[in-house]
Design a protein around this motif. Structure first.
Motif, short mmCIF file in Angstrom:
data_model
loop_
_atom_site.label_atom_id
_atom_site.label_comp_id
_atom_site.label_asym_id
_atom_site.label_seq_id
_atom_site.Cartn_x
_atom_site.Cartn_y
_atom_site.Cartn_z
N LEU A 118 4.22 -41.78 -22.17
CA LEU A 118 3.38 -42.70 -22.62
C LEU A 118 2.00 -42.13 -23.33
O LEU A 118 1.31 -41.38 -22.88
CB LEU A 118 2.60 -43.74 -21.45
N ILE A 119 2.09 -42.41 -24.66
CA ILE A 119 0.72 -41.68 -25.39
C ILE A 119 -0.42 -42.52 -25.22
O ILE A 119 -0.20 -43.95 -25.50
CB ILE A 119 1.24 -41.70 -26.88
N VAL A 120 -1.42 -42.08 -24.88
CA VAL A 120 -2.92 -42.94 -24.55
C VAL A 120 -3.90 -42.19 -25.47
O VAL A 120 -3.59 -41.07 -25.91
CB VAL A 120 -3.05 -42.86 -23.06
N ASP A 121 -4.82 -42.63 -25.32
CA ASP A 121 -5.94 -42.22 -26.19
C ASP A 121 -6.71 -40.95 -25.63
O ASP A 121 -6.81 -40.07 -26.36
CB ASP A 121 -7.11 -43.35 -26.34
N GLN A 122 -6.90 -40.87 -24.22
CA GLN A 122 -7.51 -39.89 -23.77
C GLN A 122 -7.04 -39.70 -22.24
O GLN A 122 -6.97 -40.87 -21.51
CB GLN A 122 -8.97 -39.83 -23.83
N VAL A 123 -7.11 -38.69 -21.50
CA VAL A 123 -6.82 -38.57 -20.18
C VAL A 123 -8.04 -38.06 -19.56
O VAL A 123 -8.40 -36.66 -20.33
CB VAL A 123 -5.46 -37.77 -19.99
N PHE A 124 -8.40 -38.24 -18.53
CA PHE A 124 -9.64 -37.72 -17.82
C PHE A 124 -9.36 -36.99 -16.56
O PHE A 124 -10.14 -36.52 -15.81
CB PHE A 124 -10.69 -39.11 -17.46
N GLY A 125 -7.92 -36.96 -16.33
CA GLY A 125 -7.54 -36.27 -15.06
C GLY A 125 -7.73 -37.08 -13.62
O GLY A 125 -8.02 -38.20 -13.83
N MET A 126 -7.76 -36.16 -12.78
CA MET A 126 -7.83 -37.07 -11.37
C MET A 126 -9.34 -37.50 -11.06
O MET A 126 -10.24 -37.26 -11.46
CB MET A 126 -7.97 -35.89 -10.24
N GLN A 127 -8.99 -38.92 -10.82
CA GLN A 127 -10.32 -39.70 -10.29
C GLN A 127 -10.36 -40.13 -9.03
O GLN A 127 -9.04 -40.37 -8.51
CB GLN A 127 -10.45 -40.99 -11.41
N HIS A 128 -11.39 -40.05 -8.20
CA HIS A 128 -11.39 -40.71 -6.91
C HIS A 128 -12.33 -41.65 -6.83
O HIS A 128 -13.43 -41.70 -7.04
CB HIS A 128 -11.69 -39.34 -6.02
N PHE A 129 -11.64 -42.73 -5.82
CA PHE A 129 -12.58 -43.90 -5.54
C PHE A 129 -12.77 -44.31 -4.03
O PHE A 129 -11.52 -44.30 -3.61
CB PHE A 129 -11.79 -44.91 -6.14
N PRO A 130 -13.44 -44.71 -3.81
CA PRO A 130 -13.82 -45.04 -2.28
C PRO A 130 -12.74 -46.40 -2.10
O PRO A 130 -12.77 -47.33 -3.02
CB PRO A 130 -15.01 -45.57 -2.14
N MET A 131 -12.01 -46.31 -1.27
CA MET A 131 -11.03 -47.30 -1.04
C MET A 131 -11.64 -48.79 -0.83
O MET A 131 -10.91 -49.89 -1.11
CB MET A 131 -9.82 -47.01 0.07
N ASP A 132 -12.64 -48.67 -0.15
CA ASP A 132 -13.23 -50.16 0.08
C ASP A 132 -14.17 -50.51 -1.12
O ASP A 132 -14.29 -51.69 -0.69
CB ASP A 132 -14.37 -49.89 1.48
N GLU A 133 -13.91 -50.02 -2.21
CA GLU A 133 -14.49 -50.50 -3.53
C GLU A 133 -13.52 -51.09 -4.23
O GLU A 133 -13.69 -51.78 -5.13
CB GLU A 133 -15.41 -49.60 -4.02
#
Length: 180
Positions: A118-133
């Motif tokens: 899948l060709i996308v505009d840009q990749v930022f790599g791994m992102q981490h998010f608090p699950m409760d958000e």
């Protein structure tokens, strides 16, 4: 004071000085469980895909165009001896990629039955998010993408929509790329 008593007293004094100068243990921070995914941008919006649904990321490889396919099928590339079909994800959704060619990346989707790029505009790599958000509401995304988004996470002043490539792989419009 005898020599053994003097030595013992010296050790006691040293132990007291050590305790007085010792730093306390670091404060116990509340540990929040995090969810991680691959961040990317497409059509001016921020997305994150589950790690288990993206097997690899790479620069857009040289590819061969194919006749008789939808215009969003960019062609096929040889990636380590495997033929990888390449799809312009923005064009599939009725738009166009907004980034320069050097920033575009390919997210490789690999399931038991599908191997696609899948060709996308840009990749930022791994992102981490608090699950409760996590919220089940999507961020500001084009309506054509909404069926493939299952929620979002806020981060850095942006809302990262949770894009599910596995849902895309189940869409008959995507799996039937031949021209009508």
């Amino acid at each position: 004071m005898s020599e053994p008593q003097a030595a013992f007293q010296a050790l006691l004094t040293l132990a007291q000085r050590s305790r007085a100068a010792a730093r306390g243990l670091p404060a116990q921070a509340d540990i929040r469980p995090h969810w991680s995914g691959i961040g990317f941008s497409l059509m001016g919006s921020y997305f994150v895909a589950p790690i288990g649904e993206v097997s690899e990321m790479l620069e857009v490889p040289n590819h061969t165009h194919l006749p008789g396919v939808q215009p969003w099928v960019k062609g096929v590339a040889n990636v380590r001896g495997r033929l990888l079909p390449l799809f312009d994800l923005a064009m599939f959704f009725g738009d166009r990629l907004g980034s320069s060619r050097k920033h575009r990346r390919v997210l490789i989707l690999e399931t038991e039955t599908l191997y696609s790029g899948l060709i996308v505009d840009q990749v930022f790599g791994m992102q981490h998010f608090p699950m409760d958000e996590y919220t089940e509401q999507a961020g500001a995304v084009p309506s054509a993408i909404l069926p493939f988004v299952t929620g979002s996470y806020p981060q850095g002043g942006e809302r990262w929509s949770l894009f599910r490539p596995a849902l895309l792989a189940e869409d008959p419009r995507f799996t039937n790329a031949a021209k009508s």
